[in-house]
Design a protein around this motif. Structure first.
Motif, PDB file in Angstrom:
ATOM      1  N   MET A   1       4.172  49.530  15.607  1.00  0.00           N
ATOM      2  CA  MET A   1       3.434  48.280  15.645  1.00  0.00           C
ATOM      3  C   MET A   1       3.239  47.898  17.106  1.00  0.00           C
ATOM      4  O   MET A   1       4.192  47.873  17.876  1.00  0.00           O
ATOM      5  N   ASP A   2       2.013  47.611  17.468  1.00  0.00           N
ATOM      6  CA  ASP A   2       1.772  47.220  18.854  1.00  0.00           C
ATOM      7  C   ASP A   2       2.168  45.766  19.066  1.00  0.00           C
ATOM      8  O   ASP A   2       2.394  45.015  18.127  1.00  0.00           O
ATOM      9  N   THR A   3       2.237  45.367  20.328  1.00  0.00           N
ATOM     10  CA  THR A   3       2.720  44.036  20.686  1.00  0.00           C
ATOM     11  C   THR A   3       1.837  42.934  20.121  1.00  0.00           C
ATOM     12  O   THR A   3       2.346  41.916  19.630  1.00  0.00           O
ATOM     13  N   SER A   4       0.524  43.105  20.151  1.00  0.00           N
ATOM     14  CA  SER A   4      -0.360  42.038  19.647  1.00  0.00           C
ATOM     15  C   SER A   4      -0.173  41.831  18.144  1.00  0.00           C
ATOM     16  O   SER A   4      -0.218  40.700  17.659  1.00  0.00           O
ATOM     17  N   THR A   5       0.060  42.911  17.408  1.00  0.00           N
ATOM     18  CA  THR A   5       0.320  42.781  15.972  1.00  0.00           C
ATOM     19  C   THR A   5       1.662  42.106  15.734  1.00  0.00           C
ATOM     20  O   THR A   5       1.795  41.245  14.852  1.00  0.00           O
ATOM     21  N   ALA A   6       2.661  42.468  16.535  1.00  0.00           N
ATOM     22  CA  ALA A   6       3.984  41.854  16.407  1.00  0.00           C
ATOM     23  C   ALA A   6       3.923  40.363  16.732  1.00  0.00           C
ATOM     24  O   ALA A   6       4.546  39.540  16.039  1.00  0.00           O
ATOM     25  N   ILE A   7       3.161  40.000  17.755  1.00  0.00           N
ATOM     26  CA  ILE A   7       3.012  38.586  18.112  1.00  0.00           C
ATOM     27  C   ILE A   7       2.307  37.829  16.993  1.00  0.00           C
ATOM     28  O   ILE A   7       2.728  36.733  16.601  1.00  0.00           O
ATOM     29  N   SER A   8       1.249  38.412  16.451  1.00  0.00           N
ATOM     30  CA  SER A   8       0.535  37.768  15.340  1.00  0.00           C
ATOM     31  C   SER A   8       1.457  37.585  14.133  1.00  0.00           C
ATOM     32  O   SER A   8       1.433  36.537  13.480  1.00  0.00           O
ATOM     33  N   THR A   9       2.260  38.595  13.859  1.00  0.00           N
ATOM     34  CA  THR A   9       3.199  38.510  12.739  1.00  0.00           C
ATOM     35  C   THR A   9       4.243  37.422  12.990  1.00  0.00           C
ATOM     36  O   THR A   9       4.549  36.626  12.098  1.00  0.00           O
ATOM     37  N   ALA A  10       4.775  37.368  14.210  1.00  0.00           N
ATOM     38  CA  ALA A  10       5.770  36.346  14.549  1.00  0.00           C
ATOM     39  C   ALA A  10       5.178  34.942  14.474  1.00  0.00           C
ATOM     40  O   ALA A  10       5.869  33.997  14.094  1.00  0.00           O
ATOM     41  N   LYS A  11       3.896  34.814  14.814  1.00  0.00           N
ATOM     42  CA  LYS A  11       3.241  33.505  14.737  1.00  0.00           C
ATOM     43  C   LYS A  11       3.126  33.020  13.291  1.00  0.00           C
ATOM     44  O   LYS A  11       3.071  31.818  13.042  1.00  0.00           O
ATOM     45  N   VAL A  12       3.076  33.941  12.370  1.00  0.00           N
ATOM     46  CA  VAL A  12       3.041  33.572  10.955  1.00  0.00           C
ATOM     47  C   VAL A  12       4.458  33.361  10.431  1.00  0.00           C
ATOM     48  O   VAL A  12       4.759  32.353   9.775  1.00  0.00           O
ATOM     49  N   LEU A  13       5.337  34.312  10.712  1.00  0.00           N
ATOM     50  CA  LEU A  13       6.684  34.270  10.136  1.00  0.00           C
ATOM     51  C   LEU A  13       7.551  33.135  10.670  1.00  0.00           C
ATOM     52  O   LEU A  13       8.277  32.502   9.892  1.00  0.00           O
ATOM     53  N   GLY A  14       7.524  32.872  11.983  1.00  0.00           N
ATOM     54  CA  GLY A  14       8.381  31.832  12.555  1.00  0.00           C
ATOM     55  C   GLY A  14       8.215  30.481  11.874  1.00  0.00           C
ATOM     56  O   GLY A  14       9.161  29.956  11.275  1.00  0.00           O
ATOM     57  N   PRO A  15       7.019  29.908  11.942  1.00  0.00           N
ATOM     58  CA  PRO A  15       6.834  28.604  11.296  1.00  0.00           C
ATOM     59  C   PRO A  15       6.973  28.663   9.768  1.00  0.00           C
ATOM     60  O   PRO A  15       7.548  27.762   9.163  1.00  0.00           O
ATOM     61  N   THR A  16       6.469  29.718   9.153  1.00  0.00           N
ATOM     62  CA  THR A  16       6.514  29.803   7.690  1.00  0.00           C
ATOM     63  C   THR A  16       7.954  29.822   7.189  1.00  0.00           C
ATOM     64  O   THR A  16       8.312  29.078   6.269  1.00  0.00           O
ATOM     65  N   ILE A  17       8.779  30.656   7.780  1.00  0.00           N
ATOM     66  CA  ILE A  17      10.176  30.748   7.336  1.00  0.00           C
ATOM     67  C   ILE A  17      10.917  29.457   7.642  1.00  0.00           C
ATOM     68  O   ILE A  17      11.689  28.957   6.814  1.00  0.00           O
ATOM     69  N   SER A  18      10.680  28.890   8.811  1.00  0.00           N
ATOM     70  CA  SER A  18      11.333  27.636   9.175  1.00  0.00           C
ATOM     71  C   SER A  18      10.942  26.508   8.219  1.00  0.00           C
ATOM     72  O   SER A  18      11.796  25.771   7.726  1.00  0.00           O
ATOM     73  N   LEU A  19       9.655  26.389   7.938  1.00  0.00           N
ATOM     74  CA  LEU A  19       9.185  25.324   7.048  1.00  0.00           C
ATOM     75  C   LEU A  19       9.632  25.553   5.601  1.00  0.00           C
ATOM     76  O   LEU A  19       9.984  24.598   4.894  1.00  0.00           O
ATOM     77  N   ALA A  20       9.635  26.800   5.163  1.00  0.00           N
ATOM     78  CA  ALA A  20      10.101  27.096   3.803  1.00  0.00           C
ATOM     79  C   ALA A  20      11.591  26.796   3.662  1.00  0.00           C
ATOM     80  O   ALA A  20      12.033  26.250   2.638  1.00  0.00           O
ATOM     81  N   THR A  21      12.365  27.119   4.687  1.00  0.00           N
ATOM     82  CA  THR A  21      13.800  26.826   4.658  1.00  0.00           C
ATOM     83  C   THR A  21      14.025  25.319   4.646  1.00  0.00           C
ATOM     84  O   THR A  21      14.878  24.820   3.905  1.00  0.00           O
ATOM     85  N   ALA A  22      13.252  24.592   5.436  1.00  0.00           N
ATOM     86  CA  ALA A  22      13.343  23.132   5.420  1.00  0.00           C
ATOM     87  C   ALA A  22      13.015  22.606   4.027  1.00  0.00           C
ATOM     88  O   ALA A  22      13.691  21.694   3.523  1.00  0.00           O
TER      89      ALA A  22
END
Length: 180
Positions: A1-22
């Motif tokens: 996975m290239d860096t831009s794909t990893a960054i895009s994935t992290a931009k989705v996962l970070g807030p989504t997981i945090s908000l779902a956990t909340a």
């Protein structure tokens, strides 16, 4: 996975997981604990029944301890990854200008802050509830004060609201930095 794909994935996962956990944490306080602080089987009793309340709390504790800490860590790791790869830009979040790296770091810290808050909750309400649960499990539920049980469930509810609000703030801050 290239860096831009990893960054895009992290931009989705970070807030989504945090908000779902909340959402999971806040749902427990909004929907479950009000039922547990009264006898769900009796509309006339305002006090909880140890035989119905404590097994439900044991279930909530056991499920939450297997999901919530890991989710907070994954959300924080995603925000950390984003902070590492963030450009040195200033973003406007709620009228405040902050560096995008600082915003992601703060989002990660807020996501992980449920750990210390949980450590504060343990001696205040979780441990007494576990002790009561052990008495109930041993068939000694009649030794448990319904007033004390209700007080501990209500303390758990409000401390859990604090825990949920903190990780919610982390998810929203991370999302705000991403979309700014």
């Amino acid at each position: 996975m290239d860096t831009s794909t990893a960054i895009s994935t992290a931009k989705v996962l970070g807030p989504t997981i945090s908000l779902a956990t909340a959402g999971m944490i806040l749902s427990i306080s909004a929907f479950s604990t009000p039922l547990l602080s009264s006898d769900a089987r009796s509309q006339s009793s305002e006090k909880p029944s140890p035989s119905s309340t404590l097994p439900a709390i044991r279930f909530i504790f056991s499920r939450g301890s297997h999901v919530i800490p890991e989710s907070a860590a994954v959300a924080a790791a995603n925000f950390g990854f984003l902070a590492y790869h963030a450009p040195s830009t200033v973003v406007n979040v709620l009228g405040m200008e902050i560096g995008s790296r600082a915003g992601f770091i703060a989002a990660g810290v807020l996501s992980m802050a449920i750990g210390p808050i949980t450590q504060i909750m343990l001696p205040i309400c979780n441990n007494p509830l576990r002790e009561m649960g052990e008495l109930e499990r041993q068939g000694r539920g009649s030794e448990i004060s319904e007033d004390d049980l209700k007080e501990m469930v209500q303390k758990f509810e409000w401390l859990n609201y604090v825990r949920g609000a903190v990780i919610l703030a982390g998810g929203m801050l991370g999302l705000a930095v991403i979309t700014a």
